[in-house]
Design an enzyme around this catalytic site. Sequence first.
Site, PDB file in Angstrom:
ATOM      1  N   GLU A 127      -1.917 -16.266 -23.785  1.00 50.96           N
ATOM      2  CA  GLU A 127      -0.660 -16.217 -23.042  1.00 50.96           C
ATOM      3  C   GLU A 127      -0.121 -17.584 -22.664  1.00 50.96           C
ATOM      4  OE1 GLU A 127      -1.163 -13.723 -19.552  1.00 50.96           O
ATOM      5  OE2 GLU A 127      -3.117 -14.570 -19.087  1.00 50.96           O
ATOM      6  N   HIS A 150       0.814  -1.219   0.000  1.00 45.60           N
ATOM      7  CA  HIS A 150       0.000   0.000   0.000  1.00 45.60           C
ATOM      8  C   HIS A 150       0.844   1.265   0.000  1.00 45.60           C
ATOM      9  CE1 HIS A 150      -3.625  -2.452   1.524  1.00 45.60           C
ATOM     10  NE2 HIS A 150      -3.634  -2.301   0.213  1.00 45.60           N
ATOM     11  N   ASP A 205       3.541 -13.748 -19.679  1.00 45.31           N
ATOM     12  CA  ASP A 205       3.341 -15.154 -19.361  1.00 45.31           C
ATOM     13  C   ASP A 205       3.722 -16.062 -20.522  1.00 45.31           C
ATOM     14  OD1 ASP A 205       2.429 -15.549 -16.674  1.00 45.31           O
ATOM     15  OD2 ASP A 205       0.732 -14.282 -17.209  1.00 45.31           O
ATOM     16  N   CYS A 244      -0.510  -6.712 -24.775  1.00 45.11           N
ATOM     17  CA  CYS A 244      -0.339  -5.854 -23.595  1.00 45.11           C
ATOM     18  C   CYS A 244       0.821  -6.279 -22.710  1.00 45.11           C
ATOM     19  CB  CYS A 244      -1.633  -5.789 -22.797  1.00 45.11           C
ATOM     20  SG  CYS A 244      -2.175  -7.400 -22.219  1.00 45.11           S
TER      21      CYS A 244
HETATM   22  C1  PEP Z   1       1.110 -10.834 -19.624  1.00 48.04           C
HETATM   23  O1  PEP Z   1       1.159 -11.956 -19.126  1.00 48.04           O
HETATM   24  O2  PEP Z   1       1.782 -10.483 -20.624  1.00 48.04           O
HETATM   25  C2  PEP Z   1       0.257  -9.788 -19.040  1.00 48.04           C
HETATM   26  C3  PEP Z   1       0.081  -8.635 -19.621  1.00 48.04           C
HETATM   27  O3  PEP Z   1      -0.351 -10.032 -17.855  1.00 48.04           O
HETATM   28  P1  PEP Z   1       0.353 -10.076 -16.425  1.00 48.04           P
HETATM   29  O4  PEP Z   1       1.698  -9.439 -16.551  1.00 48.04           O
HETATM   30  O5  PEP Z   1      -0.584  -9.336 -15.521  1.00 48.04           O
HETATM   31  O6  PEP Z   1       0.405 -11.540 -16.139  1.00 48.04           O
HETATM   32 MG    MG Z   2      -0.347 -12.683 -17.801  1.00 49.74          MG
END
Ligand code: PEP
Ligand code: MG
Length: 596
Positions: free
Chosen positions: A440, A198, A464, A511
Amino acid sequence: MSAPVHRVLEGIPAAPGIAVGPAHPLRIREPAVPHVTIPPDLVEAEVEKFHAARAWAKRRIEELREETRRRLGPIEAKIFDPQLAMLDDPELVERTVQYIRDGYLTAARAFNLRILEIRSEWLNSTHAMLLDRIADLTDTQLLVLAKLLDLPDTDLLHGTPDRPAVIVARELTPSVTVRLDPDRVLGFVTGGGTRTSHASILCRSLGLPAVVGVGDAVDEIAPGTECIVDGLRGRVLLQPTETERERYRERAEKARSLQRELRALAAEEPVTRDGTRIELLANIDLPSEAVWAAEAGVDGIGLFRTEFLVVGKRSIPDEEEQYEAFRAVALTMGSRPVTVRTFDLGGDKFPLFLEIPREENPFLGWRAIRVTLDMPELFRKQLRAILRASAHGRLQICLPMVNSVTEVLETRRLLEESKAELREEGKVFDERCPLGIMVETPAAVFTAEILARHVDFFSLGTNDLVQYALAVDRGNARLARFYDPFHPGVIRMLRHAIEAGHAAGIPVSLCGEMASDVVGAYLLLGLGLKSLSVNTNALREIKTLIRAVRLEEAQEAARAAEAASTGHEARRRLLETLGRSVDLAAFESLEREGEG
Ligand code: PEP
Ligand code: MG
C-alpha cells in the site's frame, strides 16, 4: 416552532439501510448540579457517597452489558467495558476525591467538574479514538449523577417514542442505543459521532440505519418532521417531496429484494463468462460480520481489521480477549481462509494506551507496522493470539504499511519466538500459518519482486496506495476530487504489483475500496487479479459483475485505461467496454452516481 421545510442533511453513513418515519428528538439531559459547598466535617461522608455511587453505576453497567450479551452477543457486550474501566480510572476517581477534599465540593459537583474537564480535553484532541469515546463518558456521567442527585435514571431520557420513529439526538450513547425499545425505533440521526463510535457499532449490530455527524442541524429538527434516513449514503432528507418518498420506497424495496437475491446468489459461483473462477472474499471490521459473510457464500475473509480490539482501551488488549475474537472468526469460516491484519494504528487511529506523538503529518508518521515493531509487548500478544486461533481454522497474518524487507524479517523473528514459546507451553497452532503484507505504498509496489521473496502473499491496499501515490490525504474532503483510483499512475502501479506477485508465485488479492466498486473491480480483473476482497454491502454487485464479464474484454479495457492520459478518461474507457457486454442498469451503485 417554524414550519418544517424540505432539507437534505449530509452526514457520515454509520449503519446501512433506509428508514422512513417521523422524527423523535431525544434530548439526553445533563442534570443541573447545585452549586453548594459542604462544611469540612462532611467531607469524608461525601467521599464515601461518591464511591458508593461509583459502585452502583458499575453494577448498572454490568447489568446492561449482560443484557447486551444476551441480545447481541459477546463482542457487542464488550462495548461497555471501557465505561467500567473509566469508573476505576485514577484520573477520574482520585481527582474527584481531591476536589471534594480540597474544595469542599459536594460529590456531585466534584465529579461533574472532573467529567467536564476530561470532556473538554477530549474534544480538543484531534484523535479520532478520543472523539469516539465521548459518548461513553456521557453514559458514565449520567449514571453516577443520577445516583448522587437521587434522580430516577429514566428522567435523563426525554421519553422514548410511543410509535415507530427516527431517533434524532445530539449524540447517542451506547446505553441509550441498547435501551430504546427496538420496536419503536426505525433509525438514528445524530449531530456528533463517528463511524467507529460505540453507538454506531451497536446500530450496525441492531440492523438499524444510522447517519451520524450531521452537525448542529439536528437541533432544528422538530418532533414529527418526516425523515428519510439513508444509512448507506449518509444522507437525511427532511420533509421529502413525494418524488423522493417514491424513490426511497423503491430503493428500500430494492434493497430488500437485493438481500433476497444475495441469498440466492450465495449458491452461485463467482465465475466469469469465459470460465475463470475468481476468489471472492469479504472485508470485516468486527467478528460478528463474519457470520453474515459466511452466509453470503464468500470464499473467505480477505481483510479482518483488528482495530476494534483497541478502540477506547486504556491498556493493551490481552492475549485471551484477542484469541477469543480470532478464534470466533476462524470457527465461523471453517476451512475458508481468514486474513487477520495486525494493528494498523496511527494515522487517525490512536488508542488511549499509546503515548500520542504530536505529528505534523500523522499519515506519514508513526503508523501501522512501525508502531507494532516499536512496541514488541503489544505485537507479541497479537501474534500469539493469532497463532493460537490458527489451530481452529485457516488463519493468515497480514502486516499493514510495509515498506521494506527489514520490517518483514523483524516480524518473522518475533513470530518465530512466539511459536517457540507456544510449543514450550504445549499450545497448538498452525506451524505453517502464512505471513503476508499489505502492498500500500509506492515503495512496496516498486520493490514487490524483492518483498515477494520473503512473504507468503500480497494484499493490495488501494485506499492508502492512492493517497501515497497521488500525495492526496484520503480523509480530506476538499481534496476528494484529486483522490483518483483510476489515475493512470495508480493503474500502472497496480499492474506492476500484481505481475510481480504472480511472477514470484505467491497469491495476490486486493482489499481496498476499489475492489468494491464495479468499475474498479472490472479494471482489477483486467489487470489479472483473480482474488478480490470486498465490503459486505458490495458482495452482491461484485459477484454479479464477475459472472457477467469476459476476462479477455476486461484485459483489453484495462490496457486502454492504462494508456489514458487522465483518470477520468481511464474510467470512461472502462465503462464504455463494460457497457458493451453488460447491462449497466443491473448495478445500483452506478445508478446512484448519476444522481450526484
Ligand atoms: C487500504 O489501505 O486499502 C486498506 C484496505 O486498509 P485501510 O483502509 O484499513 O487502511
Ligand atoms: Mg491501508
